[in-house]
Design an enzyme around this catalytic site. Structure first.
Site, short mmCIF file in Angstrom:
data_model
loop_
_atom_site.label_atom_id
_atom_site.label_comp_id
_atom_site.label_asym_id
_atom_site.label_seq_id
_atom_site.Cartn_x
_atom_site.Cartn_y
_atom_site.Cartn_z
N LYS A 1 0.83 -0.66 0.22
CA LYS A 1 -0.19 -0.06 -0.06
C LYS A 1 0.58 1.52 -0.01
O LYS A 1 0.04 2.22 -0.91
CB LYS A 1 -1.42 0.13 1.20
N LYS B 1 -7.33 -16.10 -14.33
CA LYS B 1 -8.47 -15.54 -12.79
C LYS B 1 -9.40 -14.22 -13.12
O LYS B 1 -9.01 -13.37 -13.70
CB LYS B 1 -7.86 -15.04 -11.62
N LYS C 1 -11.40 -7.99 -11.66
CA LYS C 1 -11.84 -6.77 -12.70
C LYS C 1 -10.58 -5.56 -12.69
O LYS C 1 -10.75 -4.48 -13.37
CB LYS C 1 -13.62 -6.14 -11.77
#
Ligand code: TRP
Length: 331
Positions: free
Chosen positions: A111, A194, A197
């Protein structure tokens, strides 16, 4: 019977990969265990969504999970921010979570790279909030994927540390919930193994997609010029189309196209047309239920209120007991 807790991040529409993965598991678990499923809206604040988007996304996941059969009579389905006990346990657990271990967490390290101008304290303590979610109900099972393994490990650390500091056996260790049977893995329409989105919106078929959108995406799915010799091994993108067909179409349909492939007579245009129609048929009941629920304010209100009430009962008991253990006694 185990106590199960899982958080669902409100990040937009569900696709077929989500349905055949986490959701089908949830549907099975709610029959057999004491389940708490919540929309992790506090967690989503780390990325600073607008109030409009936040509410829209919370409603969207709630509606879609209900549309898929998550049952508020069987499981406790709630919105995290409706249960303020979460934040109290989070605060208390933060006192025993060390900077070093939080900074070493892989998801935090990722992050700080991807959102460099928003490295907030919420990101650092994200695993503590997750631990609070689960320990709040003293759950033993957490149905999450591999990517959450380290967060689970941290929950166990926090639970055990609390027990040790106060010399109690209060929190049980939460463990990943793994089903024996292999999950059906749904590939993407873009050649990836896989459905996801985040990479490419057109690689996923969403449960709420309109038929026209499904046709368009499926017809654009990656293929090639076809096999040259009988019984050729299928390249990944082709294998993906067949795997999707095996999840969505009848066995006869699958066998029919498989035979055409093996005899080098396949026309991918025809196959994709068929797959699109079968995907439309498969998602139709979900789409109908989603649009029905979207406008049923009264029902959603009832579900959310009932969920909050049940969750707060369980959470309230834990927080009362934890306060007592810590030494917050009443006068
Ligand atoms: N972090 C989880 C995810 O990214 C969501 C989540 C939040 C969660 N709290 C949880 C999952 C508690 C399981 C238990 O998917």
């Amino acid at each position: 019977m185990e106590t199960v807790v899982s958080g669902i991040r409100p990040t937009g529409n569900l696709h077929l990969g989500n349905y055949f993965g986490a959701l089908k598991n949830f549907l099975k678990m709610q029959q057999e265990h004491h389940c708490f499923f919540f929309v992790a809206d506090y967690h989503s604040l780390t990325t600073h969504p607008t109030p409009f988007d936040l509410h829209k996304n919370i409603k969207q996941v709630l509606v879609e999970y209900l549309a898929c059969g998550l049952d508020p009579e069987k499981a406790t389905i709630y919105i995290q921010s409706d249960v303020p006990e979460t934040t109290e346990l989070y605060l208390l657990l933060n006192m025993n979570a060390y900077m070093g271990e939080l900074e070493r967490c892989t998801s935090f390290k990722e992050k700080i790279k991807t959102q460099q101008n928003n490295v907030n304290a919420g990101l650092l303590t994200y695993p503590v909030l997750m631990a609070a979610d689960v320990l709040l109900h003293r759950a033993t099972k957490v149905p999450v994927g591999k990517d959450q393994e380290q967060h689970l490990e941290m929950m166990r650390t926090f639970a055990n540390r609390f027990n040790r500091i106060y010399n109690v056996e209060y929190f049980p260790e939460p463990h990943a919930f793994n089903f024996g049977e292999a999950l059906v893995k749904i590939p993407g329409l873009d050649g990836s193994t896989k459905m996801s989105k985040s990479e490419n919106e057109n690689s996923a078929i969403f449960l709420a997609d309109e038929p026209a959108a499904i046709r368009k995406k499926v017809m654009r799915a990656l293929t090639d010029e076809g096999p040259k010799t009988p019984n050729e091994k299928k390249p990944q993108a082709i294998e993906n189309i067949f795997n999707l067909m095996s999840a969505l179409s009848s066995k006869e349909t699958y066998d029919h196209f498989n035979e055409l492939y093996n005899t080098c007579q396949i026309r991918y245009g025809d196959m994709k047309k068929q797959l699109a129609e079968d995907a439309i048929k498969f998602t139709e009941p979900f789409r109908a239920r989603i649009s029905e629920l979207m406008s049923d304010k009264e029902y959603l209100h009832k579900v959310v209120r009932m969920g909050a009430e049940k969750a707060r009962e369980s959470a309230g008991k834990t927080v009362r007991e934890v306060r007592e253990i810590i030494g917050f006694k009443s006068f």
